[in-house]
Write an enzyme that holds these catalytic residues in place. Structure first.
Site, PDB file in Angstrom:
ATOM      1  N   HIS A  45     -10.017   0.068  -5.985  1.00  0.00           N
ATOM      2  CA  HIS A  45      -8.871  -0.625  -5.381  1.00  0.00           C
ATOM      3  C   HIS A  45      -8.493   0.090  -4.084  1.00  0.00           C
ATOM      4  CE1 HIS A  45      -4.857  -2.159  -4.710  1.00  0.00           C
ATOM      5  NE2 HIS A  45      -5.198  -3.182  -5.480  1.00  0.00           N
TER       6      HIS A  45
ATOM      7  N   GLU B 264      -5.782   0.907  -2.828  1.00  0.00           N
ATOM      8  CA  GLU B 264      -4.760   1.959  -2.934  1.00  0.00           C
ATOM      9  C   GLU B 264      -5.384   3.270  -3.400  1.00  0.00           C
ATOM     10  OE1 GLU B 264      -2.125  -0.406  -5.316  1.00  0.00           O
ATOM     11  OE2 GLU B 264      -1.704  -1.639  -3.554  1.00  0.00           O
TER      12      GLU B 264
ATOM     13  N   GLY C 284       0.540  -7.104  -0.973  1.00  0.00           N
ATOM     14  CA  GLY C 284       1.963  -6.798  -1.100  1.00  0.00           C
ATOM     15  C   GLY C 284       2.832  -7.258   0.053  1.00  0.00           C
TER      16      GLY C 284
ATOM     17  N   LYS D 265      -0.205  -2.069 -11.607  1.00  0.00           N
ATOM     18  CA  LYS D 265      -0.157  -0.834 -10.797  1.00  0.00           C
ATOM     19  C   LYS D 265       0.689   0.223 -11.502  1.00  0.00           C
ATOM     20  CE  LYS D 265      -1.100  -3.580  -6.721  1.00  0.00           C
ATOM     21  NZ  LYS D 265      -1.009  -3.767  -5.306  1.00  0.00           N
TER      22      LYS D 265
ATOM     23  N   SER E  75      -1.359 -10.914  -2.237  1.00  0.00           N
ATOM     24  CA  SER E  75      -0.200 -11.804  -2.144  1.00  0.00           C
ATOM     25  C   SER E  75      -0.432 -13.181  -2.760  1.00  0.00           C
ATOM     26  CB  SER E  75       0.271 -11.924  -0.687  1.00  0.00           C
ATOM     27  OG  SER E  75       0.705 -10.658  -0.218  1.00  0.00           O
TER      28      SER E  75
ATOM     29  N   ASN F 264      -2.544  -6.996 -12.225  1.00  0.00           N
ATOM     30  CA  ASN F 264      -2.606  -5.570 -11.892  1.00  0.00           C
ATOM     31  C   ASN F 264      -1.174  -5.048 -11.760  1.00  0.00           C
ATOM     32  OD1 ASN F 264      -3.079  -3.039 -10.878  1.00  0.00           O
ATOM     33  ND2 ASN F 264      -3.948  -3.728  -8.919  1.00  0.00           N
TER      34      ASN F 264
ATOM     35  N   GLU G 228     -10.238  -8.268  -1.302  1.00  0.00           N
ATOM     36  CA  GLU G 228      -8.813  -7.992  -1.106  1.00  0.00           C
ATOM     37  C   GLU G 228      -8.584  -7.415   0.296  1.00  0.00           C
ATOM     38  OE1 GLU G 228      -6.537  -7.550  -4.993  1.00  0.00           O
ATOM     39  OE2 GLU G 228      -7.181  -5.549  -4.412  1.00  0.00           O
TER      40      GLU G 228
HETATM   41  P1  PGA Z   1      -0.389  -8.168  -4.442  1.00  0.00           P
HETATM   42  O1  PGA Z   1      -1.427  -7.038  -4.923  1.00  0.00           O
HETATM   43  O2  PGA Z   1      -0.666  -9.387  -5.270  1.00  0.00           O
HETATM   44  O3  PGA Z   1       0.965  -7.564  -4.707  1.00  0.00           O
HETATM   45  O4  PGA Z   1      -0.646  -8.395  -2.999  1.00  0.00           O
HETATM   46  C1  PGA Z   1      -2.763  -7.364  -5.175  1.00  0.00           C
HETATM   47  C2  PGA Z   1      -3.555  -6.131  -5.448  1.00  0.00           C
HETATM   48  O5  PGA Z   1      -3.270  -5.061  -4.885  1.00  0.00           O
HETATM   49  O6  PGA Z   1      -4.500  -6.170  -6.258  1.00  0.00           O
END
Ligand code: PGA
Length: 259
Positions: free
Chosen positions: A98, A100, A176, A12, A217, A10, A170
């Site tokens: 997601h 976000e 992150g 983003k 992460s 992903n 998640e």
């Molecule tokens: P990350 O993001 O691996 O940077 O924690 C995962 C995600 O948001 O799908």
């Protein structure tokens, strides 16, 4: 019998057209054909870069996904992109709900539900994201949130024999941060998700048509701990998918895992 693992990159809103193309080419070069049967690898660039990434991975087993899709085929929906459009570039997967998008775009459980129905009507595999926020976690509401999100997401959703659905647990508060949730905790949540899905669709359909993954992460150091669990079938990778060497290390660790 070992089942195929799933890795979703992903990217983003981090990479433009040129950077996405460069990264896709590096991943393609590092991806050994022998791994095809063991791993479903899916790159999810920004809409802008879908075309060039599609070309770069053409004639390989690497697949393409989008980070979001609208729930109508066409019409007056300014700024939205439909599955009919993304099908044209050969997309097979769509990340839905997601955290976000839930946080910054106010995407609701109801919108997530509509998007899942829409994806399945177009043979697009949704990657349905669920997970509790930090405050919800601290308040001990982890399971409550998962139950609500899964039930709302799949309300009235029919899954046929040819459909494929990915559910990504998640935990929002670890995304992150560089600090993933211990695999043993993910295993417990995935068992809960599996039970909820079995209630809705029955054991056979869940085994055949659903895959449960983890995101938050994930990196080349911890990926093996997740894939060692029977009910964690793969990962949704954000930050660690932005650097070719690190992501290729995750890929190598995933195919080395023989669970
Ligand atoms: P990350 O993001 O691996 O940077 O924690 C995962 C995600 O948001 O799908």
């Amino acid at each position: 019998m070992s089942i195929k693992k799933y890795l979703f990159a992903n990217w983003k809103m981090n990479l433009g057209i040129t950077d996405s193309l460069n990264l896709a080419v590096k991943i393609k070069k590092g991806f050994n054909k022998k791994w095809e049967n063991k791993l479903e690898l899916v790159l999810c660039p920004s809409y802008m870069a879908l075309g060039v990434v599609a070309e770069a991975i053409n004639k390989t087993s690497i697949n393409l996904g989008v980070q979001n899709v609208f729930w109508q085929d066409r019409g007056s929906y300014t700024g939205e992109i439909s599955s009919a459009m993304i099908e044209e570039v050969g997309c097979e997967y769509a990340i839905i709900g997601h955290s976000e998008r839930r946080e910054y775009l106010r995407e609701t459980d109801e919108m997530v539900n509509k998007k899942i129905k829409h994806c399945l009507s177009r043979q697009l595999a949704p990657i349905v994201c669920v997970g509790e926020t930090g405050p919800e976690h601290r308040a001990g509401k982890q399971h409550q949130v998962i139950i609500r999100q899964i039930q709302a997401a799949f309300s009235g959703v029919k899954v046929t024999k040819t459909d494929q659905v990915i559910v990504a647990y998640e935990p929002v508060w670890v995304i992150g941060t560089g600090q993933a949730l211990p695999a043993a905790e993910v295993e417990i949540v995935n068992s809960l998700i599996e039970r909820l899905l079995i209630d809705l669709y029955g054991r056979e359909k869940v085994a055949n048509n659903f895959r449960l993954i983890y995101g938050g992460s994930v990196n080349s150091e911890n990926i093996h701990s997740f894939l060692a669990k029977k009910n964690i079938h793969g990962a949704l990778v954000g930050n660690a998918s932005l650097k070719s060497e690190e992501f290729l290390n995750i890929i190598r660790a995933s195919v080395a895992n023989n669970n």
